[in-house]
Design a protein around this motif. Structure first.
Motif, PDB file in Angstrom:
ATOM      1  N   ILE A 188      38.411  38.109  34.617  1.00 39.72           N
ATOM      2  CA  ILE A 188      38.192  39.394  33.938  1.00 39.72           C
ATOM      3  C   ILE A 188      38.981  40.514  34.632  1.00 39.72           C
ATOM      4  O   ILE A 188      39.649  41.319  33.980  1.00 39.72           O
ATOM      5  CB  ILE A 188      36.676  39.742  33.921  1.00 39.72           C
ATOM      6  CG1 ILE A 188      35.927  38.800  32.969  1.00 39.72           C
ATOM      7  CG2 ILE A 188      36.450  41.207  33.511  1.00 39.72           C
ATOM      8  CD1 ILE A 188      34.410  38.886  33.056  1.00 39.72           C
TER       9      ILE A 188
ATOM     10  N   LYS B 168      42.775  40.175  34.149  1.00 43.12           N
ATOM     11  CA  LYS B 168      43.133  40.537  32.767  1.00 43.12           C
ATOM     12  C   LYS B 168      43.158  42.063  32.622  1.00 43.12           C
ATOM     13  O   LYS B 168      44.092  42.635  32.064  1.00 43.12           O
ATOM     14  CB  LYS B 168      42.111  39.921  31.797  1.00 43.12           C
ATOM     15  CG  LYS B 168      42.473  40.057  30.321  1.00 43.12           C
ATOM     16  CD  LYS B 168      41.329  39.619  29.425  1.00 43.12           C
ATOM     17  CE  LYS B 168      40.251  40.697  29.398  1.00 43.12           C
ATOM     18  NZ  LYS B 168      38.995  40.280  28.768  1.00 43.12           N
ATOM     19  N   THR B 169      42.114  42.705  33.175  1.00 39.35           N
ATOM     20  CA  THR B 169      42.031  44.169  33.110  1.00 39.35           C
ATOM     21  C   THR B 169      43.213  44.804  33.857  1.00 39.35           C
ATOM     22  O   THR B 169      43.812  45.773  33.385  1.00 39.35           O
ATOM     23  CB  THR B 169      40.714  44.668  33.736  1.00 39.35           C
ATOM     24  OG1 THR B 169      39.636  43.951  33.132  1.00 39.35           O
ATOM     25  CG2 THR B 169      40.508  46.155  33.512  1.00 39.35           C
TER      26      THR B 169
ATOM     27  N   ASN C  16      46.280  47.131  32.259  1.00 42.14           N
ATOM     28  CA  ASN C  16      46.452  48.523  32.684  1.00 42.14           C
ATOM     29  C   ASN C  16      47.614  48.711  33.661  1.00 42.14           C
ATOM     30  O   ASN C  16      47.766  49.787  34.240  1.00 42.14           O
ATOM     31  CB  ASN C  16      45.155  49.026  33.313  1.00 42.14           C
ATOM     32  CG  ASN C  16      44.023  49.149  32.299  1.00 42.14           C
ATOM     33  OD1 ASN C  16      43.942  50.108  31.556  1.00 42.14           O
ATOM     34  ND2 ASN C  16      43.176  48.125  32.237  1.00 42.14           N
TER      35      ASN C  16
ATOM     36  N   ILE D 251      48.036  47.445  36.642  1.00 38.78           N
ATOM     37  CA  ILE D 251      47.524  47.680  37.994  1.00 38.78           C
ATOM     38  C   ILE D 251      48.097  46.636  38.949  1.00 38.78           C
ATOM     39  O   ILE D 251      48.115  45.441  38.635  1.00 38.78           O
ATOM     40  CB  ILE D 251      45.985  47.560  38.012  1.00 38.78           C
ATOM     41  CG1 ILE D 251      45.334  48.515  37.015  1.00 38.78           C
ATOM     42  CG2 ILE D 251      45.431  47.744  39.429  1.00 38.78           C
ATOM     43  CD1 ILE D 251      45.616  49.954  37.226  1.00 38.78           C
TER      44      ILE D 251
ATOM     45  N   VAL E  21      30.979  42.681  34.896  1.00 41.36           N
ATOM     46  CA  VAL E  21      31.900  43.469  35.702  1.00 41.36           C
ATOM     47  C   VAL E  21      31.824  44.881  35.144  1.00 41.36           C
ATOM     48  O   VAL E  21      32.245  45.127  34.021  1.00 41.36           O
ATOM     49  CB  VAL E  21      33.350  42.938  35.599  1.00 41.36           C
ATOM     50  CG1 VAL E  21      34.296  43.798  36.429  1.00 41.36           C
ATOM     51  CG2 VAL E  21      33.417  41.479  36.051  1.00 41.36           C
TER      52      VAL E  21
ATOM     53  N   ASN F 145      32.981  47.971  36.520  1.00 45.05           N
ATOM     54  CA  ASN F 145      34.263  48.667  36.600  1.00 45.05           C
ATOM     55  C   ASN F 145      35.034  48.194  37.821  1.00 45.05           C
ATOM     56  O   ASN F 145      34.481  47.508  38.683  1.00 45.05           O
ATOM     57  CB  ASN F 145      34.048  50.193  36.652  1.00 45.05           C
ATOM     58  CG  ASN F 145      33.168  50.591  37.817  1.00 45.05           C
ATOM     59  OD1 ASN F 145      33.514  50.377  38.980  1.00 45.05           O
ATOM     60  ND2 ASN F 145      31.994  51.158  37.522  1.00 45.05           N
ATOM     61  N   ILE F 146      36.294  48.557  37.869  1.00 42.61           N
ATOM     62  CA  ILE F 146      37.094  48.252  39.060  1.00 42.61           C
ATOM     63  C   ILE F 146      37.712  49.547  39.569  1.00 42.61           C
ATOM     64  O   ILE F 146      37.966  50.468  38.784  1.00 42.61           O
ATOM     65  CB  ILE F 146      38.187  47.193  38.780  1.00 42.61           C
ATOM     66  CG1 ILE F 146      39.123  47.656  37.652  1.00 42.61           C
ATOM     67  CG2 ILE F 146      37.579  45.862  38.428  1.00 42.61           C
ATOM     68  CD1 ILE F 146      40.318  46.722  37.447  1.00 42.61           C
TER      69      ILE F 146
END
Lengths: 216, 114
Positions: B13, B16-17, B21, B23, B108, B110-111
């Motif tokens: 996850i 992928k995020t 974005n 990152i 999840v 947030n990161i």
């Protein structure tokens, strides 16, 4: 300076979608599906043997989950029901994907009852839906009345709790009442059956419970 | 030992995020786990350490688990209450059919990224 990115993704999403797909498949075949869970050695396989003696094995399919060996499947094979063994290797539970793969390999035509015998473990199996109609927790009376308090999710998720090996009660300090009270605290909707596979006590109520839910 | 599987899902996850974005470095991953899930944060963190070693994006990131206490809502009188000691009984009307409002989450949240 750190930037926060909102995610909010369900960690079990993949499992949930497999479970939903399994559910559709089972509904298509009009099979009633139970997920049987317990600690190792509670007597699940023996209970299934007694069940297969009393119901029509041609209408029953079983998926056996064990980390190693095909012993349980071998014990049940002689009854002539459809059976598939999943050796989970190091996994402590069956998940939606494993059941999905197993169900694809099985002929479910005419199956009215599908029994999924989970890996013996009171923790992890409760976390993973597999597309079942009902979760059943089996607790043998040698295990202690406090198990529901120690493994709350398992007892919260179950709709039926079977107290097994009750023929041993005269030799034990186990209080059925206390065990029931502990389980009811976590899940007031939970139903109970007291069973001895040795004397046959409670087996009729058990098969009645199953037959009342098998469709068509 | 299903923590490894859960952490693999977390890693998927987050990666992928990160990719979506653009990152390149994740500093912190915030997990929300309902109390009924009985997640042991130390075990998750241990598994994460192993699984993140090979990833430049995740290496050294901190995995933080916030445990959410169980909250229930009475189906009869609609009273909302904290469920203490897993006692699923309405403190107002003693009704026993309780919806779990909170306590089954596993996500999840947030990161935090550089």
């Amino acid at each position: 300076m750190a930037i926060k990115i909102q995610v909010l993704d369900n960690i079990l999403e993949m499992n949930e979608s497999y479970a939903a797909e399994n559910r559709r498949l089972f509904d298509e075949h009009k099979a009633f599906v139970i997920n049987m869970m317990s600690s190792p050695g509670s007597g699940k396989t023996t209970l299934l043997e007694r069940t297969l003696e009393r119901l029509d094995p041609s209408q029953i399919a079983i998926i056996e989950g064990d980390m190693r060996t095909t012993r349980d499947a071998e014990r049940l094979e002689r009854f002539g029901c459809r059976i598939l063994q999943i050796c989970t290797g190091n996994a402590c539970h069956l998940d939606g994907k494993m059941i999905h793969d197993a169900a694809k390999e099985m002929d479910l035509k005419g199956v009215r009852l599908l029994v999924i015998e989970n890996v013996g473990n009171l923790v992890c199996p409760a976390e993973f839906r597999v597309g079942e109609d009902a979760k059943i927790v089996v607790l043998s009376v040698t295990e202690g009345e406090d198990k529901p308090l120690k493994y709350p999710l398992m007892f919260r998720e179950a709709s039926l709790c079977i107290f097994n090996k009750i023929d041993l009660l005269p030799h034990l300090d186990f209080s059925l009442e206390e065990a029931r009270e502990n389980a009811r605290q976590i899940n007031p909707q939970l139903k109970f059956l007291d069973i001895s596979c040795k004397t046959g006590q409670g087996l009729e109520e058990w098969t009645d419970w199953l037959q009342g839910r098998m469709k068509g | 030992m299903h923590e490894m599987g859960l952490v693999q899902n977390i890693v998927d996850i987050v990666l992928k995020t990160a990719e979506q974005n653009g990152i390149t470095k994740v500093l912190r991953i915030n997990i929300r786990a309902g109390q009924l899930r009985a997640i042991v944060p130390k075990q998750l963190q241990f598994c994460f350490e192993i699984l993140s070693r090979e990833s430049k994006i995740l290496q050294g990131a901190e995995l933080v688990v916030e445990t959410l206490p169980v909250k229930g809502k009475c189906k009869s009188c609609k009273h909302e209450f904290p469920v203490n000691e897993y006692r699923f009984v309405c403190p107002e009307c003693e009704h026993e059919d309780i919806d779990v409002l909170q306590g089954m989450e596993l996500l999840v949240a947030n990161i935090e990224v550089a």
